[in-house]
Enzyme design. Structure first.
Site, PDB file in Angstrom:
ATOM      1  N   GLN A  99      -1.017   0.396   9.430  1.00 39.63           N
ATOM      2  CA  GLN A  99      -0.855  -0.854   8.698  1.00 39.63           C
ATOM      3  C   GLN A  99      -1.492  -0.784   7.310  1.00 39.63           C
ATOM      4  O   GLN A  99      -0.922  -1.286   6.332  1.00 39.63           O
ATOM      5  CB  GLN A  99      -1.453  -2.013   9.494  1.00 39.63           C
ATOM      6  CG  GLN A  99      -0.659  -2.370  10.733  1.00 39.63           C
ATOM      7  CD  GLN A  99       0.782  -2.738  10.402  1.00 39.63           C
ATOM      8  OE1 GLN A  99       1.047  -3.631   9.608  1.00 39.63           O
ATOM      9  NE2 GLN A  99       1.717  -2.031  11.009  1.00 39.63           N
ATOM     10  N   HIS A 124      20.555  -8.152   8.942  1.00 42.69           N
ATOM     11  CA  HIS A 124      20.170  -6.912   8.251  1.00 42.69           C
ATOM     12  C   HIS A 124      19.765  -5.782   9.193  1.00 42.69           C
ATOM     13  O   HIS A 124      19.803  -4.613   8.812  1.00 42.69           O
ATOM     14  CB  HIS A 124      19.028  -7.183   7.268  1.00 42.69           C
ATOM     15  CG  HIS A 124      17.687  -7.274   7.914  1.00 42.69           C
ATOM     16  ND1 HIS A 124      17.283  -8.380   8.646  1.00 42.69           N
ATOM     17  CD2 HIS A 124      16.647  -6.399   7.955  1.00 42.69           C
ATOM     18  CE1 HIS A 124      16.058  -8.186   9.095  1.00 42.69           C
ATOM     19  NE2 HIS A 124      15.651  -6.995   8.696  1.00 42.69           N
ATOM     20  N   ASP A 125      19.385  -6.085  10.440  1.00 43.60           N
ATOM     21  CA  ASP A 125      19.004  -5.050  11.409  1.00 43.60           C
ATOM     22  C   ASP A 125      19.814  -5.143  12.696  1.00 43.60           C
ATOM     23  O   ASP A 125      19.377  -4.648  13.742  1.00 43.60           O
ATOM     24  CB  ASP A 125      17.515  -5.159  11.755  1.00 43.60           C
ATOM     25  CG  ASP A 125      16.626  -4.396  10.789  1.00 43.60           C
ATOM     26  OD1 ASP A 125      17.104  -3.408  10.199  1.00 43.60           O
ATOM     27  OD2 ASP A 125      15.451  -4.794  10.608  1.00 43.60           O
ATOM     28  N   HIS A 179      12.313  -4.475  16.165  1.00 45.14           N
ATOM     29  CA  HIS A 179      13.641  -4.723  15.595  1.00 45.14           C
ATOM     30  C   HIS A 179      14.514  -5.501  16.578  1.00 45.14           C
ATOM     31  O   HIS A 179      15.421  -4.954  17.216  1.00 45.14           O
ATOM     32  CB  HIS A 179      14.307  -3.402  15.200  1.00 45.14           C
ATOM     33  CG  HIS A 179      13.687  -2.751  14.022  1.00 45.14           C
ATOM     34  ND1 HIS A 179      12.842  -1.668  14.114  1.00 45.14           N
ATOM     35  CD2 HIS A 179      13.753  -3.059  12.693  1.00 45.14           C
ATOM     36  CE1 HIS A 179      12.434  -1.312  12.907  1.00 45.14           C
ATOM     37  NE2 HIS A 179      12.978  -2.131  12.028  1.00 45.14           N
ATOM     38  N   ASN A 180      14.233  -6.787  16.688  1.00 45.48           N
ATOM     39  CA  ASN A 180      14.961  -7.655  17.599  1.00 45.48           C
ATOM     40  C   ASN A 180      15.350  -8.935  16.864  1.00 45.48           C
ATOM     41  O   ASN A 180      15.120  -9.064  15.656  1.00 45.48           O
ATOM     42  CB  ASN A 180      14.121  -7.948  18.839  1.00 45.48           C
ATOM     43  CG  ASN A 180      12.726  -8.433  18.481  1.00 45.48           C
ATOM     44  OD1 ASN A 180      12.563  -9.278  17.592  1.00 45.48           O
ATOM     45  ND2 ASN A 180      11.713  -7.916  19.164  1.00 45.48           N
ATOM     46  N   ALA A 181      15.923  -9.886  17.593  1.00 48.60           N
ATOM     47  CA  ALA A 181      16.420 -11.115  16.969  1.00 48.60           C
ATOM     48  C   ALA A 181      15.300 -11.991  16.416  1.00 48.60           C
ATOM     49  O   ALA A 181      15.513 -12.750  15.472  1.00 48.60           O
ATOM     50  CB  ALA A 181      17.252 -11.911  17.972  1.00 48.60           C
ATOM     51  N   VAL A 182      14.105 -11.881  16.989  1.00 46.85           N
ATOM     52  CA  VAL A 182      12.981 -12.663  16.468  1.00 46.85           C
ATOM     53  C   VAL A 182      12.589 -12.152  15.081  1.00 46.85           C
ATOM     54  O   VAL A 182      12.272 -12.933  14.182  1.00 46.85           O
ATOM     55  CB  VAL A 182      11.772 -12.612  17.435  1.00 46.85           C
ATOM     56  CG1 VAL A 182      10.657 -13.528  16.942  1.00 46.85           C
ATOM     57  CG2 VAL A 182      12.192 -13.015  18.842  1.00 46.85           C
ATOM     58  N   HIS A 183      12.599 -10.839  14.897  1.00 50.61           N
ATOM     59  CA  HIS A 183      12.348 -10.269  13.566  1.00 50.61           C
ATOM     60  C   HIS A 183      13.408 -10.762  12.583  1.00 50.61           C
ATOM     61  O   HIS A 183      13.084 -11.133  11.449  1.00 50.61           O
ATOM     62  CB  HIS A 183      12.373  -8.743  13.635  1.00 50.61           C
ATOM     63  CG  HIS A 183      12.479  -8.062  12.304  1.00 50.61           C
ATOM     64  ND1 HIS A 183      11.498  -8.130  11.337  1.00 50.61           N
ATOM     65  CD2 HIS A 183      13.487  -7.310  11.764  1.00 50.61           C
ATOM     66  CE1 HIS A 183      11.878  -7.457  10.264  1.00 50.61           C
ATOM     67  NE2 HIS A 183      13.077  -6.949  10.493  1.00 50.61           N
TER      68      HIS A 183
END
Length: 448
Positions: A374, A213-214, A173-177
């Site tokens: 997964q 959104h996150d 949950h970071n900016a790349v996501h």
């Protein structure tokens, strides 16, 4: 308690946990007091989660000594407030990128609508600024800057604020996501079934919601916040805790940056409300609610995208798809996302174990393997949603491509799971044979 004390709550300690809790509640009230109808959160108005506190707070309710609390919260408040000087872009990045990197990044942006877009490579080429660079480009591509008369400098400042309020230490949950979800949202907004009806407002809402959104995700899930009696869980009464926080934080940054200050008050309020509705839809606990509603609409064939409510609902579905689209990507990217999210799960499980809490589902590294997590995620969450999305779009090339990736990736995870089981079985057999040999040796009076 004076208003000044509330504002400086991060630098004050009290004699009892009850007084501290009261302080946080009052701070929450101050944070949520806004200029328009939607409540917002101000950046840096509460401390980060610091798990060093949990050992004292989970069972005893004690936060620790006044001196320790004052020192810890003061540092956290300073750290949060000082990042990039509240979103102001420094004169130079951490280091200057050469023309080759910039050229490659520009070339990638020309293919931003393709599903095999590699967000990890793009993030490296932009020196960790994938979210800002991507959003600026997409706002231009969709004509949003001209349509809404946005100031480019203000837009850039707002996007830097959003990007910097993601935590780079989070594996997932970071900016790349956020950038990955935004790129997926851009692809979905181009689907003919939807694109033919979208207004500029719909597009801006979809992109902004995807990007934010996150925002400020702490790297742990809602049950963890509730079980540790975290401030946010109390603030939002244990309901969509993270999603409410993401939304209200976004509103706080919109107001702080004054990105939409030139728009009429009613229009700003409408944008804030719709952003909330979109972001709140990403709560995984509401998955069945949205899936059932989508199936009903498709069965009855009663979606009227000329109507704003139906368009908004499909934007919610599109954002939900974008948020969990990792299993539908190329294997190399899908595998990396799968490993990242499980690493974040395992970190939470390690914390829960360290503080004698019950380990949450999917967070036990000794029992919950990456392939099994997964496969379950794909089977029960991703497949049902994307099959209905394909039904909505009319099985377009993009939808078929995503479903094909999903099936191939699921097969690869199953193969990896089979290899793990085979390896585990061989290891167990070897251990059994070794134990039997040791017992025989001892029975014969020998030594090991």
């Amino acid at each position: 308690m004076s208003c000044l004390m509330v504002e400086r709550c991060g630098e004050i300690s009290f004699d009892s946990p009850e007084q501290n809790a009261k302080c946080f509640r009052m701070l929450g009230d101050a944070r949520l007091r806004g200029q328009t109808g939607v409540l917002s959160e101000r950046r840096g108005s509460y401390p980060f989660i610091d798990f060093r506190l949990l050992n004292n707070t989970i069972y005893s309710g004690e936060i620790g000594t006044k001196k320790k609390l004052k020192r810890l919260l003061s540092f956290q408040r300073y750290f949060h407030a000082s990042r990039l000087l509240r979103g102001i872009v420094p004169q130079t990045s951490l280091y200057l990128l050469d023309e080759d990197y910039l050229g490659q990044a520009r070339h990638m942006l020309s293919k931003v609508g393709l599903w095999d877009f590699d967000i990890f490579l793009f993030d490296r080429l932009t020196n960790g600024n994938s979210l800002v660079t991507l959003l600026c480009h997409l706002f231009n591509v969709h004509g949003l800057i001209h349509h809404f008369q946005l100031d480019m400098v203000t837009l850039h400042r707002f996007l830097v604020m959003v990007q910097e309020d993601y935590h780079s230490q989070n594996p997932y949950h970071n900016a790349v996501h956020a950038a990955d979800v935004t790129q997926a949202m851009h692809c979905y907004l181009k689907e003919p079934k939807l694109a033919n009806f979208l207004t500029p407002l719909d597009i801006m809402l979809g992109l902004l919601a995807a990007a934010a959104h996150d925002v400020d995700h702490p790297g742990v899930n809602q049950p963890f916040l509730i079980n540790t009696k975290h401030y946010l869980a109390n603030l939002y009464q244990n309901v969509s805790v993270l999603e409410n926080h993401h939304w209200r934080s976004t509103i706080g940054m919109l107001r702080e940056s004054r990105l939409l200050a030139h728009l009429p008050k009613e229009e700003r309020q409408d944008i804030e409300q719709q952003l909330g509705s979109l972001i709140l839809a990403t709560d995984i606990n509401r998955q069945n609610e949205f899936l059932t509603r989508l199936k009903t609409h498709l069965k009855n064939q009663d979606l009227k995208l000329e109507d704003a409510p139906d368009r908004h609902f499909m934007l919610q579905i599109a954002l939900k798809c974008a948020d969990i689209c990792n299993p539908c990507r190329l294997w190399e990217m899908s595998k990396q996302w799968g490993e990242r999210v499980c690493e974040e799960f395992y970190r939470q499980g390690d914390l829960e174990q360290k503080f004698d809490m019950e380990i949450s589902p999917l967070c036990n590294q000794q029992k919950d393997t990456i392939p099994s997590i997964q496969i379950g995620f794909m089977t029960y969450i991703v497949e049902p949603l994307f099959e209905e999305w394909a039904n909505f779009t009319g099985n377009t090339p993009l939808s078929e491509n995503m479903l094909n990736h999903l099936r191939r990736n699921k097969t690869k995870w199953r193969n990896l799971l089979h290899k793990q089981h085979s390896s585990s079985s061989r290891s167990t057999d070897h251990s059994v044979q070794k134990t039997e040999h040791e017992e025989q040796t001892l029975n014969e009076g020998g030594t090991l």
